[in-house]
Design an enzyme around this catalytic site. Structure first.
Site, PDB file in Angstrom:
ATOM      1  N   LYS A 197      -4.441   3.715  -7.784  1.00  0.00           N
ATOM      2  CA  LYS A 197      -5.303   2.570  -8.053  1.00  0.00           C
ATOM      3  C   LYS A 197      -6.664   3.082  -8.506  1.00  0.00           C
ATOM      4  O   LYS A 197      -7.352   3.799  -7.768  1.00  0.00           O
ATOM      5  CB  LYS A 197      -5.437   1.743  -6.777  1.00  0.00           C
ATOM      6  N   ARG A 218     -16.468   0.799  -5.873  1.00  0.00           N
ATOM      7  CA  ARG A 218     -15.491   1.406  -4.969  1.00  0.00           C
ATOM      8  C   ARG A 218     -15.142   2.834  -5.373  1.00  0.00           C
ATOM      9  O   ARG A 218     -14.036   3.310  -5.134  1.00  0.00           O
ATOM     10  CB  ARG A 218     -14.209   0.566  -4.982  1.00  0.00           C
ATOM     11  N   LYS A 249      -1.998   0.725 -10.900  1.00  0.00           N
ATOM     12  CA  LYS A 249      -2.879  -0.410 -11.113  1.00  0.00           C
ATOM     13  C   LYS A 249      -4.224   0.071 -11.632  1.00  0.00           C
ATOM     14  O   LYS A 249      -4.734   1.050 -11.102  1.00  0.00           O
ATOM     15  CB  LYS A 249      -3.034  -1.094  -9.753  1.00  0.00           C
TER      16      LYS A 249
HETATM   17  C1  PBG Z   1      -7.859  -5.095  -2.820  1.00  0.00           C
HETATM   18  C2  PBG Z   1      -7.301  -5.544  -4.127  1.00  0.00           C
HETATM   19  C3  PBG Z   1      -8.012  -5.766  -5.321  1.00  0.00           C
HETATM   20  C4  PBG Z   1      -7.061  -6.217  -6.251  1.00  0.00           C
HETATM   21  C5  PBG Z   1      -5.828  -6.256  -5.610  1.00  0.00           C
HETATM   22  N1  PBG Z   1      -5.980  -5.821  -4.294  1.00  0.00           N
HETATM   23  C6  PBG Z   1      -9.468  -5.675  -5.591  1.00  0.00           C
HETATM   24  C7  PBG Z   1     -10.083  -4.337  -5.742  1.00  0.00           C
HETATM   25  O1  PBG Z   1      -9.464  -3.313  -5.493  1.00  0.00           O
HETATM   26  O2  PBG Z   1     -11.254  -4.287  -6.100  1.00  0.00           O
HETATM   27  C8  PBG Z   1      -7.346  -6.583  -7.671  1.00  0.00           C
HETATM   28  C9  PBG Z   1      -6.307  -7.414  -8.342  1.00  0.00           C
HETATM   29  C10 PBG Z   1      -6.738  -7.997  -9.628  1.00  0.00           C
HETATM   30  O3  PBG Z   1      -7.803  -7.665 -10.195  1.00  0.00           O
HETATM   31  O4  PBG Z   1      -5.973  -8.840 -10.134  1.00  0.00           O
HETATM   32  N2  PBG Z   1      -7.784  -6.130  -1.865  1.00  0.00           N
END
Ligand code: PBG
Length: 335
Positions: A197, A218, A249
């Protein structure tokens, strides 16, 4: 003697020929629908940057979930938006918290008719908006966060989730959650790990979707967009820690990473078409600059072609409906 021209166009000449040789298609059962439920909401609330997506009330959540399952989606991924947020994200492991209540309700309504999943992360529940708890210096404290994830995992498993999606990118999160689940006897609850991610601008609209209070970014826990080797390291770690499925992701900007992970992963691989990708398609289509439905299907197909087993997409229910009713002639190449 003249060489004959080799003619790949032969197999493109008619729709049946194209259909016969097509390698990849989009199927409803491969799509997972992410859904938002908001505590205390009386009516569903539109999310301006994600036209067509809403923060559900508990009741509209159930109705939309049942509809998506009837259309044949492969599963549902739930996110909760609590009324109150605090430093440790207390709402996350409260059995009466918005996410756990909604999970329990959906499991009662749907039983094993679908795969019920929950985002396992603190960012929706913390007042500072980070995915974990902070130490005295204001940094995200990895190991203190793992304890919170364990408590959250237990609450989600008890509420009836089939798969949990640890998404906070803390080191050791899969192992920590697995251990807590096993010790409590939840051996059948699986982990769909957000393994790879990236710290991405494409999560922008999601911050609106969950009323995030995050200041800053983050980058001390999500991955650096320049790195590919690190994705394979994360894969190795999550597999060793017991991930049942792994995820990459965001989606479209990271198809190369998805391909690399899919080539070596012994477990199923998911791709998440995130909020910003959805917003881009919607915005361009609203201007009349791209053909919306074709762009949606083409983007979903690209994940399958790159090697994804499963695709998380805000289009899941809509596309499942199209597929159930039969795609129109001009979109026939997608099914
Ligand atoms: C964390 C999480 C995020 C998303 C999914 N799980 C936010 C992040 O990591 O900042 C993002 C999903 C999206 O943008 O559609 N809870």
């Amino acid at each position: 003697m003249q060489r004959p021209v080799i003619r790949p166009r032969r197999l493109r000449a008619t729709a049946p020929l194209r259909s016969l040789v097509r390698e990849h298609t989009v199927r409803a059962q491969d799509l997972v629908l992410p859904m938002f439920v908001r505590e205390g909401a009386r009516d569903p609330r539109p999310i301006a940057s994600m036209p067509g997506v809403v923060q559900h009330t508990e009741d509209t959540l159930v109705a939309a979930a049942v509809e998506a399952v009837e259309r044949g989606v492969g599963g549902l991924m739930l996110f909760g938006i609590p009324e109150e947020k605090d430093a440790r994200g207390s709402g996350a492991d409260d059995p009466q918290g918005v996410l756990n209540r909604a999970l329990a309700r959906l499991r009662r309504e749907l039983g094993d008719d679908t795969v019920l999943m929950a985002d396992l992360c603190l960012d929706e529940f913390t007042d500072h908006g980070h995915c974990g708890v902070l130490d005295d210096a204001g940094r995200v404290d990895n190991d203190a966060t793992l304890e919170r994830y364990g408590a959250m995992a237990l609450a989600q498993a008890e509420a009836g989730a089939h798969l949990l999606g640890p998404s906070g990118m803390m080191d050791g999160q899969v192992a920590a959650v697995r251990e807590v689940l096993d010790q409590a006897g939840h051996r059948d609850v699986g982990l769909f790990a957000y393994t790879v991610k990236y710290a991405s601008s494409f999560y922008g609209p999601f911050r609106e979707a969950v009323d995030s209070s995050l200041q800053g970014d983050r980058r001390t826990y999500q991955m650096d967009p320049g790195n590919l080797r690190e994705a394979l390291h994360e894969l190795e770690l999550d597999l060793a820690e017991g991930a049942d499925l792994v995820m990459v992701k965001p989606g479209l900007p990271y198809l190369d990473v998805l391909r690399a992970v899919a080539e070596v992963s012994p477990v199923p691989v998911g791709a998440y078409q995130v909020s910003g990708e959805y917003a881009m398609i919607e915005a361009a289509a609203a201007q009349g600059w791209i053909e919306r439905d074709r762009a949606v299907l083409e983007s979903l197909l690209s994940f399958r072609r790159a090697g994804a087993t499963t695709v998380l997409t805000y289009y899941a229910s809509e596309v499942a409906g199209w597929l159930r009713d039969g795609l129109p002639e001009q979109l026939a190449e997608f099914s």
